[in-house]
Enzyme design. Structure first.
Site, PDB file in Angstrom:
ATOM      1  N   LYS A 115      58.909  43.069  53.129  1.00 17.83           N
ATOM      2  CA  LYS A 115      59.483  43.903  52.065  1.00 17.83           C
ATOM      3  C   LYS A 115      60.929  44.259  52.358  1.00 17.83           C
ATOM      4  O   LYS A 115      61.735  44.391  51.442  1.00 17.83           O
ATOM      5  CB  LYS A 115      58.636  45.163  51.843  1.00 17.83           C
ATOM      6  CG  LYS A 115      57.330  44.837  51.147  1.00 17.83           C
ATOM      7  CD  LYS A 115      56.691  46.036  50.501  1.00 17.83           C
ATOM      8  CE  LYS A 115      55.426  45.624  49.776  1.00 17.83           C
ATOM      9  NZ  LYS A 115      54.595  46.732  49.358  1.00 17.83           N
ATOM     10  N   LYS A 197      51.096  33.991  49.270  1.00 18.44           N
ATOM     11  CA  LYS A 197      50.033  34.660  48.482  1.00 18.44           C
ATOM     12  C   LYS A 197      50.503  34.930  47.045  1.00 18.44           C
ATOM     13  O   LYS A 197      51.701  35.129  46.811  1.00 18.44           O
ATOM     14  CB  LYS A 197      49.564  35.934  49.180  1.00 18.44           C
ATOM     15  CG  LYS A 197      50.397  37.127  48.911  1.00 18.44           C
ATOM     16  CD  LYS A 197      49.729  38.439  49.285  1.00 18.44           C
ATOM     17  CE  LYS A 197      50.681  39.543  48.837  1.00 18.44           C
ATOM     18  NZ  LYS A 197      50.386  40.874  49.058  1.00 18.44           N
ATOM     19  N   LYS A 200      52.288  40.301  42.820  1.00 20.45           N
ATOM     20  CA  LYS A 200      52.835  40.974  41.629  1.00 20.45           C
ATOM     21  C   LYS A 200      54.350  40.827  41.581  1.00 20.45           C
ATOM     22  O   LYS A 200      54.942  40.833  40.525  1.00 20.45           O
ATOM     23  CB  LYS A 200      52.564  42.479  41.742  1.00 20.45           C
ATOM     24  CG  LYS A 200      51.150  42.891  41.496  1.00 20.45           C
ATOM     25  CD  LYS A 200      51.039  44.404  41.651  1.00 20.45           C
ATOM     26  CE  LYS A 200      49.952  44.736  42.627  1.00 20.45           C
ATOM     27  NZ  LYS A 200      49.870  46.048  43.140  1.00 20.45           N
TER      28      LYS A 200
HETATM   29  P1  TYM Z   1      48.246  46.077  46.572  1.00 25.57           P
HETATM   30  O1  TYM Z   1      48.450  47.007  45.427  1.00 25.57           O
HETATM   31  O2  TYM Z   1      49.363  45.186  46.961  1.00 25.57           O
HETATM   32  O3  TYM Z   1      46.976  45.174  46.307  1.00 25.57           O
HETATM   33  C1  TYM Z   1      45.750  45.729  45.890  1.00 25.57           C
HETATM   34  C2  TYM Z   1      44.601  44.938  46.494  1.00 25.57           C
HETATM   35  O4  TYM Z   1      44.675  43.566  46.089  1.00 25.57           O
HETATM   36  C3  TYM Z   1      44.605  42.718  47.231  1.00 25.57           C
HETATM   37  N1  TYM Z   1      45.431  41.522  46.958  1.00 25.57           N
HETATM   38  C4  TYM Z   1      44.988  40.264  47.065  1.00 25.57           C
HETATM   39  N2  TYM Z   1      43.780  39.752  47.389  1.00 25.57           N
HETATM   40  C5  TYM Z   1      43.648  38.403  47.381  1.00 25.57           C
HETATM   41  N3  TYM Z   1      44.648  37.555  47.063  1.00 25.57           N
HETATM   42  C6  TYM Z   1      45.877  38.021  46.738  1.00 25.57           C
HETATM   43  N4  TYM Z   1      46.838  37.191  46.420  1.00 25.57           N
HETATM   44  C7  TYM Z   1      46.083  39.427  46.718  1.00 25.57           C
HETATM   45  N5  TYM Z   1      47.145  40.223  46.438  1.00 25.57           N
HETATM   46  C8  TYM Z   1      46.733  41.500  46.597  1.00 25.57           C
HETATM   47  C9  TYM Z   1      45.183  43.556  48.361  1.00 25.57           C
HETATM   48  O5  TYM Z   1      44.752  43.081  49.611  1.00 25.57           O
HETATM   49  C10 TYM Z   1      44.631  44.919  48.028  1.00 25.57           C
HETATM   50  O6  TYM Z   1      43.323  45.068  48.532  1.00 25.57           O
HETATM   51  N6  TYM Z   1      48.799  49.099  50.504  1.00 25.57           N
HETATM   52  C11 TYM Z   1      47.872  48.656  49.496  1.00 25.57           C
HETATM   53  C12 TYM Z   1      47.343  49.762  48.626  1.00 25.57           C
HETATM   54  C13 TYM Z   1      46.726  50.882  49.382  1.00 25.57           C
HETATM   55  C14 TYM Z   1      45.425  50.893  49.958  1.00 25.57           C
HETATM   56  C15 TYM Z   1      45.278  52.173  50.540  1.00 25.57           C
HETATM   57  C16 TYM Z   1      44.416  49.930  50.035  1.00 25.57           C
HETATM   58  C17 TYM Z   1      47.280  52.093  49.608  1.00 25.57           C
HETATM   59  N7  TYM Z   1      46.418  52.876  50.304  1.00 25.57           N
HETATM   60  C18 TYM Z   1      44.108  52.515  51.217  1.00 25.57           C
HETATM   61  C19 TYM Z   1      43.238  50.303  50.711  1.00 25.57           C
HETATM   62  C20 TYM Z   1      43.104  51.558  51.285  1.00 25.57           C
HETATM   63  C21 TYM Z   1      48.583  47.674  48.576  1.00 25.57           C
HETATM   64  O7  TYM Z   1      49.773  47.675  48.445  1.00 25.57           O
HETATM   65  O8  TYM Z   1      47.738  46.883  47.850  1.00 25.57           O
END
Ligand code: TYM
Length: 334
Positions: A115, A197, A200
């Site tokens: 990032k 990967k 978004k």
């Molecule tokens: P975020 O918002 O980037 O993604 C949300 C969830 O989607 C999963 N994910 C994917 N899984 C498979 N293939 C992909 N290409 C892919 N892109 C995203 C992520 O692994 C995630 O599970 N930091 C976290 C949000 C967060 C969180 C937490 C998660 C904040 N606090 C506490 C669990 C527990 C995040 O940015 O996810």
């Protein structure tokens, strides 16, 4: 434990439009696990501002994300769906945990490195301490399990380390959470670069299928997916583009990769791509309809936002008070 059930926590950022990766890697598993556990699903809007956001767009996206959780099948009467920013205990817990996290640990986080490269003109302290906020999210609810995609595993590891360090000093106060990663779909790759990967924030919109993409766009994106010149539908690391399409197909249909390889034996990539597009649409179309319905029902959505944030606050504050006492803050007098 709440009512004899183990506790599940997970969250998603309302940054950008949700992708198929978010759905197959996380949201789908959330739904599958929601009966077995007592669940907290947060729209983690505090995490989102580590990157500059347009305030009105962030607000709209957060509401859409909340609606998407419900549309995907999470029942807000059973699971607690709430905005992270409505529960101030997250920020308070983060401060305490910051004092139990080492700079060296944070320096090792690959997502911070990625990032900061992407947002070189805004490498703020929040971006660096982001994993501590994530640890606070999870530990506040004493979560046993955290369903995530592969990209979040490192953040789960640091959460466990912080919790263990704290427990070693103060007794067993935190539950040590386990990551739950689905067997298929835990890392959906970009359709344009299958070594990266699906994200978004990808600059190339053809790399990601967004949950709100229409039927034609999904078909077009699948047709344009990068494969290879081998011309064989096999589930191999040497064929990452084809492997990713098989993963998407299996994750949507519940089939196994070996069955899928057999199903498409002797067929060309075009047939596979079309089949993937159709399966994805058969998930996205009903999901989009439900999101639209839920978004229209303002009264219903507002009642969920209000009631669930109160429930989340109640549980979060219980842990926070316990931790404040452990570290030596004076008791509150009533
Ligand atoms: P975020 O918002 O980037 O993604 C949300 C969830 O989607 C999963 N994910 C994917 N899984 C498979 N293939 C992909 N290409 C892919 N892109 C995203 C992520 O692994 C995630 O599970 N930091 C976290 C949000 C967060 C969180 C937490 C998660 C904040 N606090 C506490 C669990 C527990 C995040 O940015 O996810």
């Amino acid at each position: 434990m709440i009512n004899g059930k183990k506790i599940l926590f997970s969250g998603m950022q309302a940054t950008g439009s949700l992708t198929l990766g978010n759905y197959l890697g996380a949201l789908k598993n959330w739904v599958a696990l929601s009966d077995e556990y007592d669940c907290f699903y947060s729209v983690v809007d505090m995490h989102s501002i580590t990157i500059r956001q347009d305030p009105s767009i962030l607000r709209k996206r957060a509401r859409k994300l909340l609606s998407t959780y419900i549309a995907a099948g999470i029942d807000p009467a059973k699971s607690c769906i709430y905005y992270q920013s409505h529960v101030s205990a997250h920020a308070e817990m983060m401060w305490i945990l910051s004092c139990f996290t080492y700079i060296g640990e944070l320096n090792r986080m690959t997502q911070f490195k990625d990032k900061s490269e992407k947002h070189a003109n805004n490498i703020n302290a929040g971006l660096f301490t982001y994993p501590i906020l994530m640890a606070a999210d999870i530990l506040l609810y004493q979560a046993d399990v955290v369903p995530v995609g592969v990209d979040q595993i490192q953040h789960l590891e640091i959460t466990r380390n912080i919790a263990e360090r704290f427990n070693n000093l103060y007794g067993d106060v935190f539950t040590i959470p386990e990551a739950y990663v689905g067997k298929i779909g835990a890392k959906i790759m970009s359709l344009q670069d299958p070594l990266k990967k699906m994200s978004k924030s990808d600059e190339n919109p053809n790399g990601s299928i967004y949950l709100m993409d229409n039927v034609d766009t999904v078909i077009k994106k699948c047709k344009r997916a990068i494969t290879d010149s081998k011309g064989m539908i096999l589930y191999l690391d040497e064929q990452p583009g084809v492997k990713n399409l098989i993963d998407i197909y299996c994750s949507c249909t519940g089939k196994q990769p070996c069955e899928t390889v057999k199903e498409f034996e002797g067929k060309g990539y075009k047939v596979l791509k079309e089949a993937v597009g159709e399966e994805v649409n058969s998930i996205l179309q009903p999901l989009q309809r439900r999101v639209a319905e839920i978004e229209k029902d303002t009264v219903y959505l507002n009642s969920i936002i209000k009631n669930n944030s109160e429930k989340a606050e109640y549980f979060a504050n219980q842990t926070l008070r316990k931790i404040q006492k452990k570290v030596g803050f004076p008791e509150r007098l009533r």
